[in-house]
Design an enzyme around this catalytic site. Structure first.
Site, PDB file in Angstrom:
ATOM      1  N   GLU A   1       1.760   0.278  -5.525  1.00  0.00           N
ATOM      2  CA  GLU A   1       0.815   1.372  -5.751  1.00  0.00           C
ATOM      3  C   GLU A   1       1.545   2.635  -6.198  1.00  0.00           C
ATOM      4  O   GLU A   1       2.600   2.980  -5.665  1.00  0.00           O
ATOM      5  CB  GLU A   1       0.037   1.645  -4.467  1.00  0.00           C
ATOM      6  CG  GLU A   1      -1.127   2.606  -4.672  1.00  0.00           C
ATOM      7  CD  GLU A   1      -2.001   2.749  -3.433  1.00  0.00           C
ATOM      8  OE1 GLU A   1      -2.929   3.569  -3.476  1.00  0.00           O
ATOM      9  OE2 GLU A   1      -1.741   2.042  -2.435  1.00  0.00           O
TER      10      GLU A   1
ATOM     11  N   ASP B   1       0.471   6.618  -6.815  1.00  0.00           N
ATOM     12  CA  ASP B   1      -0.521   7.698  -6.701  1.00  0.00           C
ATOM     13  C   ASP B   1       0.041   8.890  -7.479  1.00  0.00           C
ATOM     14  O   ASP B   1       0.928   9.588  -6.996  1.00  0.00           O
ATOM     15  CB  ASP B   1      -0.690   8.038  -5.212  1.00  0.00           C
ATOM     16  CG  ASP B   1      -2.026   8.692  -4.942  1.00  0.00           C
ATOM     17  OD1 ASP B   1      -2.654   9.144  -5.897  1.00  0.00           O
ATOM     18  OD2 ASP B   1      -2.418   8.751  -3.757  1.00  0.00           O
TER      19      ASP B   1
ATOM     20  N   HIS C   1       0.852  -1.196   0.000  1.00  0.00           N
ATOM     21  CA  HIS C   1       0.000   0.000   0.000  1.00  0.00           C
ATOM     22  C   HIS C   1       0.888   1.246   0.000  1.00  0.00           C
ATOM     23  O   HIS C   1       1.855   1.320   0.764  1.00  0.00           O
ATOM     24  CB  HIS C   1      -0.888  -0.007   1.253  1.00  0.00           C
ATOM     25  CG  HIS C   1      -1.646   1.261   1.466  1.00  0.00           C
ATOM     26  ND1 HIS C   1      -1.413   2.121   2.528  1.00  0.00           N
ATOM     27  CD2 HIS C   1      -2.644   1.832   0.741  1.00  0.00           C
ATOM     28  CE1 HIS C   1      -2.247   3.149   2.460  1.00  0.00           C
ATOM     29  NE2 HIS C   1      -2.992   3.000   1.385  1.00  0.00           N
ATOM     30  N   ASN C   2       0.538   2.210  -0.844  1.00  0.00           N
ATOM     31  CA  ASN C   2       1.325   3.456  -0.925  1.00  0.00           C
ATOM     32  C   ASN C   2       2.824   3.143  -0.850  1.00  0.00           C
ATOM     33  O   ASN C   2       3.547   3.632   0.028  1.00  0.00           O
ATOM     34  CB  ASN C   2       0.930   4.420   0.204  1.00  0.00           C
ATOM     35  CG  ASN C   2      -0.434   5.055  -0.051  1.00  0.00           C
ATOM     36  OD1 ASN C   2      -1.041   4.845  -1.109  1.00  0.00           O
ATOM     37  ND2 ASN C   2      -0.924   5.823   0.892  1.00  0.00           N
TER      38      ASN C   2
ATOM     39  N   GLU D   1      -3.203   5.021  -9.398  1.00  0.00           N
ATOM     40  CA  GLU D   1      -4.248   5.955  -8.986  1.00  0.00           C
ATOM     41  C   GLU D   1      -3.945   7.285  -9.686  1.00  0.00           C
ATOM     42  O   GLU D   1      -3.053   8.031  -9.288  1.00  0.00           O
ATOM     43  CB  GLU D   1      -4.235   6.115  -7.460  1.00  0.00           C
ATOM     44  CG  GLU D   1      -5.564   6.596  -6.926  1.00  0.00           C
ATOM     45  CD  GLU D   1      -5.602   6.607  -5.401  1.00  0.00           C
ATOM     46  OE1 GLU D   1      -5.873   7.693  -4.852  1.00  0.00           O
ATOM     47  OE2 GLU D   1      -5.348   5.561  -4.788  1.00  0.00           O
TER      48      GLU D   1
END
Length: 901
Positions: A365, A367, A335-336, A414
């Site tokens: 991930e 973003d 995550h992130n 994302e």
């Protein structure tokens, strides 16, 4: 020698092990055991009707009989002649123990029984510690074998091989034949052979020896060198194990080692050549290598080697079927990934991607936001986290994507960029990742995603995608902004009110959309809608809180949903400190992509790292069949046995620990460590459990725990075992080390467990020594009598039942299968009951296997004149036991029980 068995009353009740106090002498030979028995020990004598008598037992100086006091009997009657002893049995494995009302209060490891006389009577005893029990068991077995010649035999063979080897090594250091060597040379030699030993401890032992002899100077003689080596380098728990399999010798020959490998370590097809190879590899003495003998030092070296690691080496490489659909695997996910600290103010860094990819992560991930100079950047929007350039991240991903695993890597994109910078993103990905990108459109005639095998070396983009009827160069799609959720309001039930937030839309360019193939991001509505309308290549992301709601309220639907579709679960935005959710909460529902904050160590990351070890650390783990098959039904929250899955009993004995370091940052107690061990089971709710050992005070070097635990595992394929070592402190118990292993990767037998630090690094030379056994769970009832493996009669048996589908033809077919399934259940239960009876009569616990039973009973098959009482007939399909003439009643029962098996 051992403080547990003294007559003196102590003010403070304390369990002391061989290594607990620096002044104690370790047990390193049979003569040590005999001397301890002559000195005597306090033992509890167990009788029927829960009666317990505290008695002082000792061996007569002439070694002809065993006595106890005080006793109402005449002193000549309160004894047992050594000649009359038939067998020494370890554990609570006699009728008196099993039928005793205090069975559960007696430690299995401290109990033993002496079987004596023509009628095979039993004297059932419990020592104050497992160490004392081992002394008596070892000493008595020697006495049974060698009688009054025991000490002569011990002295004539006393570690000849070991002593010769040490003498040879001493001479190599004493090049001038002075008869002594410098202290530093002696210390270094012992340190080289046992790297875990602390230098100051070795030096202290030599100085103590010199002080006791009132000797000045620091030179070490050969005798002193050998004595200190014996004292520091003999692990009593391994010595007792060696003697158990060596037919009461001080070494194992090839046949002894074969028996140990087959009966205890579960190794199949063992030959004498295999035993010889092990001896040549691990035995330090040339004499032992040539004669095929494994000394205590060679045996210790073997047991601490990778060959006896608790982790099954078969799982160190990819060992699962990789041709199943992608949705049938758990996927190691981050995550992130760009964050290396907290979620709100922490720095972003490419090292986050390097670390995750090196650890076998297969879903990272990105973003992405508009950046300066028309270069997209990566950071968490709406926060104060720093930024890194998108291009540099893609460069790193290209470099490390398939370093740890060749199976597909998912980039969770994302996207918050303008059309202009979206095109820059596309250019960078196409140029850098090139043909690694998987852009092939999904086959609409298929029902499932492709397999990891067919996608080897490919990078999949998970992101929004334009609808197929979009004809322009761009179009609008719904935004997917996890960062914005930090500002969302938490509803009354603790579930984020996602629907109450206005759904944002943004423009997506067609070029970026076309890079998305089989991982199209869509918003989840509800299960019934998904079952009818969702395409297999569409992926939904669930906030941790929402996923927990579905896991609790719709566990069956969630499992069925994940049979066809990929589900990604990401941490709640409330976890600003980058803490981790428990991945097991979502794996039990079949969720494949459970995104973890890799930068945060602790229990949750231990579970994640441990879990993905089981398939060569390739980042993909095949889910249990019950979670993949279309017709199966499984509820994630089951608190009982799982239909169609045979439960297992896990028996773990924590024997000892080695070289525990002082917890980092803890200086209050100096170098003193007071360790204890937790054994935790993580899995479905029915399997979650934990047990702990007692604390061993002031001993981090070689604490002896000798404690056994038993766990029922209802869904073995989803269970993990975690060993945690803590330092018992008044202020707060502190972490020393841990090791987490999937149940399916456990090797049975005597194993060493390597310990890891809080951040996952191996702790040099720190380990646990354990015994692992796995048996089938049969029956039920109170665990009071025979652990959990109690017999189950026909009336209380649970037979498989069928769910009516209301499809007449199908229901009719399966109706006919009920009776054969019932018959098969009876056969299985009858077999198990027969095996339990046979084990009991052989004097073994339910943990034992049939080979161990035959070994245990073999000594009783020959009469006093060496004439066979029972003959094994090997001509039939199964070996049969045939009685020869008049035999003791107990032997008849054993043969009858064997026939039943």
């Amino acid at each position: 020698l051992c403080q547990d068995g003294t007559k003196q009353k102590r003010e403070r009740k304390k369990t002391v092990s061989f290594s607990s106090m620096p002044t104690e002498k370790k047990i390193s030979s049979a003569s040590d055991c005999i001397n301890a028995m002559v000195e005597g020990s306090e033992l509890k004598k167990i009788r029927s009707n829960s009666r317990v008598y505290h008695r002082y037992f000792l061996l007569d100086a002439d070694m002809q009989s065993l006595r106890w006091e005080p006793s109402k009997k005449d002193s000549e009657k309160a004894k047992i002649d050594i000649k009359s002893i038939k067998e020494v049995r370890t554990g609570k494995n006699t009728d008196i123990f099993r039928s005793n009302g205090i069975y559960d209060q007696i430690s299995e490891d401290s109990a033993f029984s002496i079987i004596y006389g023509e009628n095979y009577e039993s004297l059932d005893l419990v020592a104050n510690s497992a160490d004392v029990a081992n002394i008596w068991v070892t000493g008595l077995r020697y006495l049974i074998s060698y009688g009054k010649h025991t000490l002569d035999m011990i002295e004539s063979n006393q570690d000849n091989m070991r002593t010769s080897w040490l003498s040879e090594k001493f001479s190599e250091s004493d090049v001038d034949n002075l008869g002594h060597i410098p202290l530093c040379s002696a210390v270094q030699f012992i340190k080289d052979l046992n790297p875990g030993l602390k230098t100051n401890k070795i030096e202290l032992k030599f100085k103590e020896l010199h002080r006791s002899k009132e000797k000045t100077g620091t030179e070490v003689t050969k005798e002193e060198f050998i004595e200190v080596f014996h004292e520091l380098c003999t692990r009593p728990e391994i010595y007792f194990l060696l003697v158990q399999f060596s037919s009461n010798k001080e070494f194992l020959d090839t046949k002894d080692l074969m028996m140990f490998l087959e009966a205890e370590q579960g190794m199949a097809l063992v030959t004498e050549e295999i035993s010889l190879e092990i001896i040549r590899k691990y035995e330090p003495a040339k004499e032992g290598q040539e004669k095929g003998c494994l000394s205590i030092d060679g045996f210790t070296k073997y047991l601490t080697s990778p060959d006896c690691h608790i982790f099954d080496p078969e799982h160190k490489k990819v060992c699962q079927d990789m041709k199943q659909p992608l949705s049938h695997y758990f996927i190691n996910s981050s995550h992130n990934t760009y964050l290396i600290e907290d979620q709100f103010r922490g720095p972003s860094d490419i090292t986050g991607y390097i670390r995750a990819l090196k650890m076998g992560c297969r879903s990272v991930e990105l973003d992405v936001w508009d950046g300066p100079d028309n270069e997209p950047v990566i950071y968490t929007g709406h926060t104060m986290t720093s930024q890194i350039v998108f291009r540099s991240v893609i460069d790193i991903i290209n470099k490390y994507a398939f370093l740890a695993s060749e199976y597909p890597l998912i980039l969770c994109l994302e996207n918050h960029c303008s059309i202009k910078q979206q095109k820059v993103m596309v250019q960078h990905m196409k140029k850098i990742l090139a043909d690694k990108l998987h852009t092939q459109s999904p086959n609409i005639e298929e029902s499932y995603l492709p397999s990891p095998e067919s996608l080897k070396g490919k990078i999949l983009i998970k992101a929004k995608k334009l609808s197929s009827n979009c004809s322009g160069l761009e179009g609008d799609v719904t935004d997917e902004d996890e960062g914005a959720e930090m500002s969302q309001r938490v509803g009354k039930e603790g579930v984020e009110q996602q629907n109450s937030v206005t759904v944002k839309r943004f423009q997506l360019c067609k070029e970026l959309s076309e890079l998305v193939s089989i991982c199209k991001s869509v918003q989840f509505k509800e299960f019934q809608v998904s079952f009818q309308l969702q395409k297999y290549w569409e992926v939904c992301s669930f906030n941790e809180v929402l996923a927990s709601k579905y896991a609790n309220e719709n566990p069956g639907d969630f499992v069925n949903y994940n049979k066809r579709f990929l589900a990604r679960v990401f941490p709640s935005p409330m976890r600003i400190d980058s803490s981790n959710m428990n991945p097991q909460d979502f794996w039990k529902c079949g969720c494949q992509i459970v995104a973890m904050n890799f930068q945060t160590p602790g229990l949750m990351m231990d579970l994640n790292i441990g879990w993905f070890r089981q398939n060569g650390n390739c980042g993909y783990v095949l889910r249990p069949a019950i979670m993949r098959e279309e017709v199966s039904f499984f509820s994630a929250n089951t608190k009982d046995t799982v239909p169609g899955v045979s439960p297992q009993l896990l028996h773990i004995k924590i024997i000892s620990g080695q070289n525990f370091p002082k917890p980092k940052g803890s200086g209050a107690k100096g170098d003193v460590v007071d360790p204890y061990v937790y054994v935790e089971i993580h899995g479905i709710p029915a399997d979650c459990a934990e047990q702990r050992t007692k604390t061993m005070h002031q001993n981090g070097d070689n604490p002896i725990f000798d404690e056994s635990f038993e766990f029922q595992i209802n869904l073995p394929e989803l269970a993990m075992v975690r060993f945690v070592v803590l330092d018992d402190d008044y202020i707060g118990d502190e972490f020393i080390g841990q090791y987490t292993i999937p149940f399916e990767c456990l090797q049975t037998g005597y194993r060493h467990v390597p310990l890891q630090s809080l951040t996952g690094e191996m702790l040099t030379h720190a380990s646990l020594f354990v015994h692992v056994a796995i048996t089938n769970r049969r029956g039920g009832g109170k665990p009071h009598k025979r652990g959990l493996s109690v017999r189950k009669g026909k009336k209380s048996r649970e037979y498989a039942s069928m769910r009516t589908l209301w499809i007449k033809t199908v229901d009719e077919v399966f109706k006919n299968a009920l009776q054969p399934i019932r018959d098969a259940t009876d056969l299985r239960e009858n077999m198990q009951n027969a095996v339990v009876s046979f084990k009991e009569l052989c004097g073994l616990s339910p943990v034992a296997n049939l080979m161990q039973c035959i070994l245990a009973v073999s000594t009783r098959l020959v009469g006093p004149d060496n004439a066979p009482l029972v003959v094994l007939n090997l001509t039939d399909q199964y070996p049969t036991m045939e009685l020869q003439g008049i035999v003791p009643e107990v032997l008849k029962k054993i043969v009858t029980a064997y026939d039943m098996v």
